[in-house]
Motif scaffolding. Structure first.
Motif, mmCIF file in Angstrom:
data_model
loop_
_atom_site.group_PDB
_atom_site.id
_atom_site.type_symbol
_atom_site.label_atom_id
_atom_site.label_comp_id
_atom_site.label_asym_id
_atom_site.label_seq_id
_atom_site.Cartn_x
_atom_site.Cartn_y
_atom_site.Cartn_z
ATOM 1 N N ASP A 177 0.827 -1.205 0.000
ATOM 2 C CA ASP A 177 0.000 0.000 0.000
ATOM 3 C C ASP A 177 0.858 1.250 0.000
ATOM 4 O O ASP A 177 2.092 1.187 -0.029
ATOM 5 C CB ASP A 177 -0.995 -0.026 1.161
ATOM 6 C CG ASP A 177 -0.313 -0.076 2.529
ATOM 7 O OD1 ASP A 177 0.872 0.310 2.629
ATOM 8 O OD2 ASP A 177 -0.966 -0.504 3.498
ATOM 9 N N GLU A 178 0.215 2.415 0.036
ATOM 10 C CA GLU A 178 0.925 3.684 -0.139
ATOM 11 C C GLU A 178 1.845 4.027 1.020
ATOM 12 O O GLU A 178 2.639 4.965 0.930
ATOM 13 C CB GLU A 178 -0.082 4.809 -0.342
ATOM 14 C CG GLU A 178 -1.057 5.002 0.796
ATOM 15 C CD GLU A 178 -2.109 6.048 0.494
ATOM 16 O OE1 GLU A 178 -2.804 6.478 1.428
ATOM 17 O OE2 GLU A 178 -2.242 6.443 -0.678
ATOM 18 N N THR A 183 7.076 3.738 0.416
ATOM 19 C CA THR A 183 7.461 4.832 -0.482
ATOM 20 C C THR A 183 8.722 4.541 -1.290
ATOM 21 O O THR A 183 9.240 5.427 -1.955
ATOM 22 C CB THR A 183 7.680 6.123 0.330
ATOM 23 O OG1 THR A 183 8.706 5.898 1.329
ATOM 24 C CG2 THR A 183 6.389 6.550 1.028
ATOM 25 N N ARG A 227 9.447 0.584 -6.833
ATOM 26 C CA ARG A 227 8.513 -0.476 -7.232
ATOM 27 C C ARG A 227 8.901 -0.940 -8.627
ATOM 28 O O ARG A 227 9.277 -0.121 -9.463
ATOM 29 C CB ARG A 227 7.065 0.043 -7.225
ATOM 30 C CG ARG A 227 6.575 0.471 -5.839
ATOM 31 C CD ARG A 227 5.194 1.133 -5.914
ATOM 32 N NE ARG A 227 4.759 1.614 -4.606
ATOM 33 C CZ ARG A 227 3.849 1.015 -3.836
ATOM 34 N NH1 ARG A 227 3.242 -0.091 -4.277
ATOM 35 N NH2 ARG A 227 3.519 1.498 -2.655
ATOM 36 N N HIS A 268 9.098 -4.681 -4.615
ATOM 37 C CA HIS A 268 9.216 -3.463 -3.826
ATOM 38 C C HIS A 268 10.564 -3.462 -3.108
ATOM 39 O O HIS A 268 10.964 -4.473 -2.540
ATOM 40 C CB HIS A 268 8.092 -3.393 -2.797
ATOM 41 C CG HIS A 268 6.732 -3.658 -3.371
ATOM 42 N ND1 HIS A 268 6.286 -4.933 -3.671
ATOM 43 C CD2 HIS A 268 5.741 -2.807 -3.726
ATOM 44 C CE1 HIS A 268 5.059 -4.852 -4.179
ATOM 45 N NE2 HIS A 268 4.709 -3.583 -4.228
ATOM 46 N N VAL A 307 -3.468 -2.245 -6.888
ATOM 47 C CA VAL A 307 -2.633 -1.311 -7.649
ATOM 48 C C VAL A 307 -3.545 -0.547 -8.610
ATOM 49 O O VAL A 307 -4.130 -1.132 -9.520
ATOM 50 C CB VAL A 307 -1.540 -2.062 -8.429
ATOM 51 C CG1 VAL A 307 -0.723 -1.083 -9.272
ATOM 52 C CG2 VAL A 307 -0.639 -2.834 -7.465
ATOM 53 N N LYS A 308 -3.661 0.744 -8.412
ATOM 54 C CA LYS A 308 -4.562 1.549 -9.238
ATOM 55 C C LYS A 308 -4.002 1.753 -10.645
ATOM 56 O O LYS A 308 -4.761 1.852 -11.612
ATOM 57 C CB LYS A 308 -4.819 2.888 -8.566
ATOM 58 C CG LYS A 308 -5.537 2.763 -7.223
ATOM 59 C CD LYS A 308 -5.736 4.116 -6.570
ATOM 60 C CE LYS A 308 -6.453 3.978 -5.227
ATOM 61 N NZ LYS A 308 -6.619 5.288 -4.547
#
Length: 217
Positions: A39-40, A43, A46, A66, A209-210
């Protein structure tokens, strides 16, 4: 689950493609299910790994990376690598094979656990081991990973609760000398597996993942 890898080679981002060549992200874009990643709250870097397809070309699973890209190069110290890989597996029922001659097994949380376990093995091995012995070690450890994935209620696993799209979700979790593996079910009709090293699994969270292209390098 009979699948084939669309991106071969060492785990990590694919090399730059020639103009007009298939990009690593193309396989992810053709999937009929959502992809999961950290998730966000994460940071760091990726990157895309690979997709697995059925005999008819249907995308069945894939992995997003990640942190640092794991390396098998001699100069790389596995103890200093920090990465986590999320494996998304489409939830599929028992179904006929593409040629109609057989039946494909249903996917399950065990499928995700197996893919995660074998994924961890593919990017690490004892540093003191001679390269010529790697295949014997890999065969042995792969057999162990398969047996563990087939017995998620066994003593080899504990329960770890992590957020998936903000919802607390129970995962099957185990630690090994070379890293950790977990597997569970998401809310979007997929199974999630994950593996990593150098990054604690206890503080992770997963989310849809948007925009998968943000993983493309």
């Amino acid at each position: 689950m009979e699948t084939t890898s669309r991106v071969a080679g060492e785990p990590g981002p694919a090399a730059p493609e020639e103009p007009g060549a298939e990009r690593a992200v193309d396989g992810f874009l053709t999937a009929s299910f959502p992809w999961y990643g950290l998730d966000e709250a994460f940071t760091g870097p990726r990157w895309l790994m690979q997709v697995g397809t059925a005999a008819d070309g249907t995308v069945e699973h894939g992995s997003t990376g990640h942190g640092e890209v794991p390396s098998l190069k001699v100069e790389a110290n596995p103890d200093q690598q920090r990465f986590a890989v999320a494996v998304t597996v489409a939830s599929r029922p028992v179904r006929r094979s593409a040629d109609g001659t057989g039946v494909l097994e249903a996917t399950s949380v065990s499928t995700a656990a197996w893919l995660a376990g074998s994924g961890l093995l593919s990017c690490t091995w004892p540093q003191e081991m001679e390269r010529g012995l790697r295949q014997d070690w890999l065969d042995q450890q792969t057999s162990v990973a398969w047996e563990l994935a087939d017995d998620l209620s066994g003593a080899g696993w504990t329960t770890l609760t992590l957020p998936v799209d903000g919802v607390p979700t129970d995962f099957h979790y185990r630690e090994a000398e070379y890293g950790w593996v977990l597997a569970g079910a998401a809310q979007e009709g997929v199974h999630i597996g994950a593996y990593g090293r150098g990054m604690s699994a206890y503080g992770l969270g997963f989310a849809v993942v948007k925009d998968i292209t943000v993983y493309e390098q």
